[in-house]
Design an enzyme around this catalytic site. Structure first.
Site, short mmCIF file in Angstrom:
data_model
loop_
_atom_site.label_atom_id
_atom_site.label_comp_id
_atom_site.label_asym_id
_atom_site.label_seq_id
_atom_site.Cartn_x
_atom_site.Cartn_y
_atom_site.Cartn_z
N LYS A 107 0.82 -1.22 0.00
CA LYS A 107 0.00 0.00 0.00
C LYS A 107 0.85 1.27 0.00
CE LYS A 107 -4.28 -1.90 1.83
NZ LYS A 107 -3.86 -3.31 2.11
C1 PLP Z 1 -4.52 -4.44 1.43
C2 PLP Z 1 -3.79 -5.74 1.42
C3 PLP Z 1 -4.17 -6.81 0.57
C4 PLP Z 1 -5.39 -6.74 -0.31
O1 PLP Z 1 -5.20 -5.90 -1.41
P1 PLP Z 1 -6.45 -5.41 -2.26
O2 PLP Z 1 -5.88 -4.44 -3.23
O3 PLP Z 1 -7.39 -4.76 -1.29
O4 PLP Z 1 -7.04 -6.61 -2.90
C5 PLP Z 1 -3.40 -7.96 0.56
N1 PLP Z 1 -2.33 -8.09 1.37
C6 PLP Z 1 -1.94 -7.10 2.19
C7 PLP Z 1 -0.78 -7.33 3.08
C8 PLP Z 1 -2.64 -5.89 2.25
O5 PLP Z 1 -2.25 -4.93 3.10
#
Ligand code: PLP
Length: 432
Positions: A107
Site C-alpha cells: 500500500k
Molecule cells: C490491502 C492488502 C491486501 C489486499 O489488497 P487489495 O488491493 O485490497 O485486494 C493484501 N495483502 C496485504 C498485506 C494488504 O495490506
C-alpha cells in the site's frame, strides 16, 4: 484523459478532479475513459528499463498534459524510492516483494503516489489540504508515511484506541510534523463515522479543503500497475510467453491494477485471485452470482473483506461479462490451517518465508500449476515480520524488523478524543 464513473450518472472529469474527489457523486468508481496502449518499442526496451523509468511511461499515459513530464518524473522517483525485487522461490515460482517500502506493505506505492500528486496540484494553487483518514491499522500507517513531510498537506488520522497493533500505532503516532493522530475512544466504525460527518459538513469541508485518501482513489490504483510491468521485464523470453500472476486479494484493487496493465498491452497469460475465507469473488467466478457478506476474521486479515469495493471496476473492465472474467481469472479460497501449513512447508522446502497473504497466493499458484504450464509470480504484499505472531509459530526462526524502518523516536504523540462529532469539529476548526 477523462475519468468516468462506473455508474455513468456524472460527467467525466480530469485526472486532477478524479483524485481530489476520490469518489464520483453518483457513488460509482472512477475509471479511465479509454485504456492507453503502450507502444511496441516500449515492450522491446522494457527489460533494460529501471523501475522508475517504467513507472513514468505507464503513468504519463493517464496524466497526459495535466502533469508535465519533469514534474511527473519527480513524483514517480519519490514514489518508487525503494526496491521491488523479484525473487525466485523455486522452479517456475517467483515472489514479487512489494514490501520494501516504509510500512512494509504494497500500500506504500499507492499512498506515496496519491500524496505527491495531491501536493503537486495544491501547490500550483497555493492551497493547503487536510486529508482525513479513518483506519483500522494498515491504511493509516501507509497513508501517514506516504504523506509525511509532503508540502501543502496536513493529515489527520483517526484510529480506535486499543484496537490496533503496537507496531501500527507507533508507525502512525511517532512521526509528528504534518501528521496528527487522533486516538478515538470508540471503534473503527466510530472513526469512519466522524470522517463522514466532517465531509457532510459543507462549511467545514470547504474551509479546511478536506480530502480523503481512500483506497478506491484512482491515484492509489494506477501506480500499482507499474510493478506488473516491472516483474514481467525481469523474465526471460520463454517465461514472458506464459506469465501468471497470483494476487492475494481483499478489496481487489491490486488485481484491478494488474488487469489495467494487461489492457495496456502487457501480455499476462492468466490471473489468480486468491482469498481466505472471505470468498465472495471466487464464489462469483464459480457461480456467476455475486453475494456480498459480512467479513470473517482470518490470519491474513488485510483480505478480510466481504464486499470488495473494486469489484465494480473488474466488472467494468470485462464489460459485465462473467464468462470473460472467468476466462481471465481463476479464483481460490483457502483456510487459515492451509495458510499456516504452507508457511511451514515452503520454509522447509525452500527457506523462503511467506507472510500469510503471500502464502494464500502461493497455494493458489501451486494448484494452478499442477494442471497448467506457466511462470508464476506471487505478489508478496507484506513483509512476514508484520505478521510475526503468526509466522514465527510456523518456522523455527525469529524475524527482525528491517533496520531501515526501525523506529528511533518512539514518543507517541497522539491526541485522545471522544467519538462525539463536536469535539472533532472543534479540533479541525482550530487547526490552521
Ligand atoms: C490491502 C492488502 C491486501 C489486499 O489488497 P487489495 O488491493 O485490497 O485486494 C493484501 N495483502 C496485504 C498485506 C494488504 O495490506
Amino acid at each position: 484523459m477523462k475519468y468516468y464513473s462506473t455508474k455513468s450518472e456524472v460527467i467525466p472529469v480530469s485526472f486532477k478532479e478524479a483524485i481530489f474527489k476520490g469518489l464520483p457523486d453518483d457513488n460509482g468508481l472512477f475509471m479511465p475513459e479509454s485504456i492507453p496502449k503502450l507502444s511496441e518499442s516500449f515492450f522491446e526496451r522494457i527489460s533494460e528499463m529501471t523501475l522508475p523509468e517504467i513507472g513514468l511511461e505507464v503513468i504519463k499515459q493517464y496524466t497526459e498534459d495535466e502533469i508535465p513530464t519533469d514534474d511527473l518524473k519527480k513524483i514517480i522517483d519519490e514514489t518508487l524510492a525503494f526496491e521491488i525485487p523479484l525473487k525466485k522461490i523455486k522452479k517456475d515460482v517467483y515472489s514479487l516483494e512489494l514490501f520494501h517500502g516504509p510500512t512494509l506493505a504494497f500500500k506504500d506505492v499507492g499512498a506515496r503516489f496519491l500524496a505527491r500528486s495531491l501536493s503537486y496540484f495544491s501547490a500550483s494553487e497555493d492551497k493547503k489540504l487536510t486529508v482525513l483518514v479513518a483506519t483500522s491499522g494498515d491504511t493509516g500507517s501507509a497513508v501517514a508515511n506516504g504523506f509525511y513531510k509532503v508540502p501543502n498537506i496536513d493529515v489527520v488520522i483517526l484510529y480506535p484506541s486499543g484496537k490496533i497493533s503496537d507496531f501500527q500505532e507507533q508507525q502512525m503516532t511517532t512521526l509528528g510534523g504534518n501528521i496528527t493522530a487522533l486516538e478515538i475512544d470508540g471503534t473503527f466504525d466510530d472513526c469512519q463515522k466522524l470522517v463522514k460527518q466532517a465531509f457532510l459538513d459543507k462549511k467545514l469541508s470547504k474551509e479546511k479543503n478536506l480530502t480523503s485518501a481512500n483506497s478506491i482513489n484512482m491515484a492509489r490504483l494506477l501506480p500499482q500497475s507499474i510493478y506488473y510491468f516491472y516483474a514481467f521485464a525481469q523474465l526471460n523470453d520463454e517465461q514472458k510467453k506464459q506469465a501468471v500472476f497470483s494476487v492475494p486479494s481483499g478489496n481487489y484493487g491490486n488485481i484491478s491494477a494488474g488487469l489495467l496493465a494487461q489492457n495496456m498491452g502487457l501480455p499476462i497469460s492468466h490471473f489468480l485471485a486468491c482469498s481466505n475465507a472471505n470468498d465472495t469473488v471466487p464464489k462469483y467466478l464459480e457461480t456467476s452470482e455475486y453475494i456480498a457478506k459480512p467479513s470473517v476474521p482470518t490470519i491474513s486479515n488485510a483480505m478480510d473483506v466481504g464486499d470488495p469495493s473494486n469489484f465494480v471496476r473488474m466488472l467494468d473492465l470485462f464489460g459485465d461479462s462473467h464468462k470473460q472474467m472467468k476466462e481471465a481469472i481463476t479464483g481460490y479460497s483457502f483456510s487459515d490451517d492451509e495458510t499456516r501449513a504452507t508457511i511451514t512447508r515452503v520454509f522447509e522446502e525452500t527457506e523462503y518465508v511467506l507472510d500469510p497473504h503471500g502464502a494464500v497466493a502461493y497455494l493458489g499458484l501451486e494448484d494452478y500449476l499442477e494442471t497448467n504450464s506457466g511462470t508464476g509470480i506471487i505478489l508478496e504484499t507484506a513483509h512476514p515480520v508484520k505478521f510475526a505472531e503468526t509466522v514465527e509459530k510456523q518456522i523455527p526462526q525469529k524475524m527482525q524488523i528491517p533496520s531501515h524502518i526501525q523506529l528511533t523516536n518512539l514518543d507517541k504523540k497522539s491526541i485522545a478524543m471522544s467519538k462525539d462529532f463536536e469535539s472533532f469539529k472543534t479540533f479541525l476548526e482550530a487547526k490552521i
